[in-house]
Design a protein around this motif. Structure first.
Motif, PDB file in Angstrom:
ATOM      1  N   ARG A   9      12.093 -37.605  11.280  1.00 27.40           N
ATOM      2  CA  ARG A   9      13.323 -38.246  10.829  1.00 27.40           C
ATOM      3  C   ARG A   9      14.426 -37.225  10.573  1.00 27.40           C
ATOM      4  NH1 ARG A   9      14.897 -38.311   5.411  1.00 27.40           N
ATOM      5  NH2 ARG A   9      13.475 -37.262   3.954  1.00 27.40           N
ATOM      6  N   GLU A  10      15.664 -37.683  10.623  1.00 30.72           N
ATOM      7  CA  GLU A  10      16.822 -36.877  10.284  1.00 30.72           C
ATOM      8  C   GLU A  10      17.342 -37.329   8.924  1.00 30.72           C
ATOM      9  OE1 GLU A  10      19.798 -36.929  13.375  1.00 30.72           O
ATOM     10  OE2 GLU A  10      18.263 -37.185  14.924  1.00 30.72           O
ATOM     11  N   SER A  11      17.733 -36.403   8.094  1.00 27.63           N
ATOM     12  CA  SER A  11      18.280 -36.757   6.790  1.00 27.63           C
ATOM     13  C   SER A  11      19.615 -37.470   6.959  1.00 27.63           C
ATOM     14  CB  SER A  11      18.473 -35.498   5.938  1.00 27.63           C
ATOM     15  OG  SER A  11      19.134 -35.825   4.726  1.00 27.63           O
ATOM     16  N   SER A  12      19.831 -38.464   6.130  1.00 29.79           N
ATOM     17  CA  SER A  12      21.121 -39.166   6.114  1.00 29.79           C
ATOM     18  C   SER A  12      22.055 -38.567   5.062  1.00 29.79           C
ATOM     19  CB  SER A  12      20.902 -40.658   5.831  1.00 29.79           C
ATOM     20  OG  SER A  12      20.263 -40.834   4.566  1.00 29.79           O
ATOM     21  N   LEU A  67      16.548 -30.503   6.957  1.00 37.97           N
ATOM     22  CA  LEU A  67      16.953 -30.975   5.631  1.00 37.97           C
ATOM     23  C   LEU A  67      16.035 -32.108   5.180  1.00 37.97           C
ATOM     24  CD1 LEU A  67      19.020 -30.670   3.323  1.00 37.97           C
ATOM     25  CD2 LEU A  67      20.344 -32.495   4.414  1.00 37.97           C
ATOM     26  N   ALA A  68      15.708 -33.014   6.102  1.00 39.91           N
ATOM     27  CA  ALA A  68      14.793 -34.110   5.767  1.00 39.91           C
ATOM     28  C   ALA A  68      13.437 -33.557   5.343  1.00 39.91           C
ATOM     29  CB  ALA A  68      14.634 -35.040   6.969  1.00 39.91           C
ATOM     30  N   SER A  69      12.981 -32.523   6.036  1.00 39.00           N
ATOM     31  CA  SER A  69      11.704 -31.899   5.675  1.00 39.00           C
ATOM     32  C   SER A  69      11.761 -31.316   4.271  1.00 39.00           C
ATOM     33  CB  SER A  69      11.364 -30.798   6.678  1.00 39.00           C
ATOM     34  OG  SER A  69      10.273 -30.032   6.224  1.00 39.00           O
ATOM     35  N   ILE A  71      16.235 -34.148  -6.908  1.00 37.88           N
ATOM     36  CA  ILE A  71      17.475 -34.757  -6.431  1.00 37.88           C
ATOM     37  C   ILE A  71      17.988 -33.893  -5.298  1.00 37.88           C
ATOM     38  CG2 ILE A  71      19.815 -35.465  -7.063  1.00 37.88           C
ATOM     39  CD1 ILE A  71      18.834 -35.562  -9.980  1.00 37.88           C
ATOM     40  N   PRO A  72      17.916 -34.363  -4.063  1.00 36.71           N
ATOM     41  CA  PRO A  72      18.251 -33.504  -2.920  1.00 36.71           C
ATOM     42  C   PRO A  72      19.733 -33.175  -2.839  1.00 36.71           C
ATOM     43  CG  PRO A  72      17.856 -35.752  -2.194  1.00 36.71           C
ATOM     44  CD  PRO A  72      17.478 -35.710  -3.639  1.00 36.71           C
ATOM     45  N   HIS A  78       5.332 -23.308   3.583  1.00 39.50           N
ATOM     46  CA  HIS A  78       3.906 -23.515   3.301  1.00 39.50           C
ATOM     47  C   HIS A  78       3.563 -24.999   3.328  1.00 39.50           C
ATOM     48  CE1 HIS A  78       0.007 -22.697   1.266  1.00 39.50           C
ATOM     49  NE2 HIS A  78       0.222 -23.874   0.687  1.00 39.50           N
ATOM     50  N   TYR A  79       4.364 -25.813   2.625  1.00 38.71           N
ATOM     51  CA  TYR A  79       4.057 -27.233   2.538  1.00 38.71           C
ATOM     52  C   TYR A  79       4.523 -28.008   3.761  1.00 38.71           C
ATOM     53  CZ  TYR A  79       2.361 -26.463  -2.142  1.00 38.71           C
ATOM     54  OH  TYR A  79       1.620 -26.001  -3.206  1.00 38.71           O
ATOM     55  N   GLU A  80       5.520 -27.501   4.478  1.00 34.20           N
ATOM     56  CA  GLU A  80       5.901 -28.106   5.753  1.00 34.20           C
ATOM     57  C   GLU A  80       4.706 -28.071   6.714  1.00 34.20           C
ATOM     58  OE1 GLU A  80       7.494 -29.285   9.435  1.00 34.20           O
ATOM     59  OE2 GLU A  80       8.222 -29.696   7.405  1.00 34.20           O
TER      60      GLU A  80
END
Length: 289
Positions: free
Chosen positions: A7-10, A85-87, A104-105, A213-215
């Motif tokens: 997905r792409e971040s909105s 960014l979504a990641s 909060i992104p 790491h978490y990605e």
């Protein structure tokens, strides 16, 4: 990196095709220009430095739309940046939840040449940067092309590291580290403030590693060579490397981002451990960094 179908971040403000037009006089002086040039290759947080110095306080700009047809490469970089960014949103939401906190992104602003921010006017010459006043990270995508052409730092994971580093400053902001550090810096000499800045930048590198790491743990997206791309990027954006490249020698007292060895060390530590408790750059001596 394998990002097909991701997905792409909105949470993106695409201002490409707009540019800032100066309406009033310029404040500051040659010193600000020098800082901008030295931090050109990777602005961990250049506007905070400029803002503290008052260097942009005399600028008033308006955004003017210009005609621009985006190339396929530019559109691909925009898509890639939105996916990264979504990641970071997915990873940091999980990490914060594990700490009993809410993530909060930040917003990502894509721009061309120059941009108005709550921290002052920013420009492509200072590279990507984070502004805590509006909790946004700003990127002129041409920076990625400059990374390849002028530093030899190339590859999608190297580009992802740049974005994750700026998001790392947002993590610092949410955890209170960034505000505390800036308050300290305002009461210090420039040399002392530079040492605090180095700690902030190395911590953002560490957080970029935590994301990586978490990605990998969550999505398994890393391919052979990806980690080397990011490590190479960290190496060539060290203060000592950039200063020696530009003028043949380096001045440690002027470092604001850390040496190549330090940046690689903290990025790798985050990548290898995924352990937030190891991000203790403010607890170590200068030699231990």
């Amino acid at each position: 990196m394998r990002l097909d179908g991701r997905r792409e971040s909105s949470n993106v403000d695409d201002r490409r095709g707009f540019s800032g037009k100066t309406k009033a006089g310029i404040g500051g002086g040659v010193g600000i220009i020098v800082i901008a040039l030295l931090t050109w290759m990777l602005g961990g947080n250049p506007l905070s430095v400029i803002q503290q110095s008052g260097g942009l306080s005399g600028l008033q700009t308006e955004q003017v739309q210009t005609k621009h047809e985006f190339t396929a490469e530019e559109q691909e970089l925009a898509k890639f940046s939105k996916q990264i960014l979504a990641s970071t949103e997915d990873v940091w939401t999980e990490v914060f939840t594990s700490m009993g906190k809410k993530y909060i992104p930040p917003k990502m602003v894509l721009y061309t040449n120059s941009v108005n921010t709550s921290c002052g006017e920013g420009s492509a010459s200072v590279g990507p940067f984070y502004c805590s006043a509006d909790q946004s990270l700003y990127i002129d995508l041409s920076f990625f092309m400059s990374m390849k052409q002028q530093l030899g730092a190339d590859g999608d994971f190297a580009y992802a590291y740049v974005i994750a580093h700026e998001v790392g400053h947002h993590v610092e902001y949410l955890l209170g580290t960034l505000g505390q550090a800036h308050n300290q810096m305002q009461q210090m000499t420039k040399v002392q403030a530079n040492k605090i800045s180095v700690r902030l930048e190395l911590l953002a590198d560490f957080y970029a590693g935590i994301w990586g790491h978490y990605e990998q743990k969550m999505f398994g997206s890393l391919e052979d060579g990806d980690l080397q791309e990011a490590i190479k990027c960290a190496q060539v954006i060290g203060d000592n490397y950039l200063q020696e490249k530009s003028r043949g020698y380096s001045q440690p007292e002027s470092f604001t981002h850390g040496t190549s060895a330090q940046r690689m060390k903290w990025l790798k530590l985050g990548l290898q451990t995924g352990d937030m408790s190891k991000g203790n750059t403010f607890e170590l001596s200068d030699k231990e960094l």
